[in-house]
Design an enzyme around this catalytic site. Sequence first.
Site, mmCIF file in Angstrom:
data_model
loop_
_atom_site.group_PDB
_atom_site.id
_atom_site.type_symbol
_atom_site.label_atom_id
_atom_site.label_comp_id
_atom_site.label_asym_id
_atom_site.label_seq_id
_atom_site.Cartn_x
_atom_site.Cartn_y
_atom_site.Cartn_z
ATOM 1 N N ASP A 1 6.416 4.454 4.484
ATOM 2 C CA ASP A 1 7.293 3.466 5.109
ATOM 3 C C ASP A 1 7.277 2.131 4.365
ATOM 4 O O ASP A 1 8.051 1.237 4.680
ATOM 5 C CB ASP A 1 6.935 3.263 6.583
ATOM 6 C CG ASP A 1 5.505 2.818 6.799
ATOM 7 O OD1 ASP A 1 4.613 3.294 6.085
ATOM 8 O OD2 ASP A 1 5.283 2.004 7.713
ATOM 9 N N HIS A 2 6.457 2.009 3.317
ATOM 10 C CA HIS A 2 6.411 0.797 2.510
ATOM 11 C C HIS A 2 7.020 0.985 1.127
ATOM 12 O O HIS A 2 7.264 0.004 0.434
ATOM 13 C CB HIS A 2 4.960 0.316 2.364
ATOM 14 C CG HIS A 2 4.398 -0.194 3.640
ATOM 15 N ND1 HIS A 2 4.248 -1.530 3.905
ATOM 16 C CD2 HIS A 2 3.979 0.469 4.756
ATOM 17 C CE1 HIS A 2 3.736 -1.672 5.114
ATOM 18 N NE2 HIS A 2 3.565 -0.475 5.644
ATOM 19 N N HIS B 1 1.797 3.847 1.742
ATOM 20 C CA HIS B 1 2.341 4.614 2.863
ATOM 21 C C HIS B 1 3.846 4.684 2.660
ATOM 22 O O HIS B 1 4.470 3.703 2.237
ATOM 23 C CB HIS B 1 2.029 3.951 4.200
ATOM 24 C CG HIS B 1 0.601 4.099 4.619
ATOM 25 N ND1 HIS B 1 0.055 3.326 5.605
ATOM 26 C CD2 HIS B 1 -0.379 4.927 4.195
ATOM 27 C CE1 HIS B 1 -1.206 3.671 5.777
ATOM 28 N NE2 HIS B 1 -1.495 4.637 4.924
ATOM 29 N N HIS C 1 0.849 -1.195 0.000
ATOM 30 C CA HIS C 1 0.000 0.000 0.000
ATOM 31 C C HIS C 1 0.879 1.238 0.000
ATOM 32 O O HIS C 1 2.088 1.156 0.206
ATOM 33 C CB HIS C 1 -0.995 -0.001 1.167
ATOM 34 C CG HIS C 1 -0.363 0.005 2.516
ATOM 35 N ND1 HIS C 1 0.163 -1.129 3.108
ATOM 36 C CD2 HIS C 1 -0.178 1.006 3.402
ATOM 37 C CE1 HIS C 1 0.649 -0.815 4.289
ATOM 38 N NE2 HIS C 1 0.466 0.468 4.495
#
Length: 77
Positions: free
Chosen positions: A64-65, A62, A60
């Site tokens: 941090d991904h 975000h 997804h």
Amino acid sequence: MKIIFLGTGHGVPSDERYCQSILAEQGQNAYLIDAGAPIIDILLRMHYDITRIKAIFITHMHGDHFDGLARFTELCS
């Protein structure tokens, strides 16, 4: 299949945990599931052959991904 957790932290990297990144190895091929920063630095410190990575899956959108994705693709091209 071998699963290696490269980062399991939340949105803010710390000196103990990196942002979300999982390396899945199947035979000679490898796949990244998420590419949290600093994914390329982690792989280089492991002396990992990044040419084994055949695909990157982002779960997804975000930061941090996927924040490490741009630098990873720059160094691969």
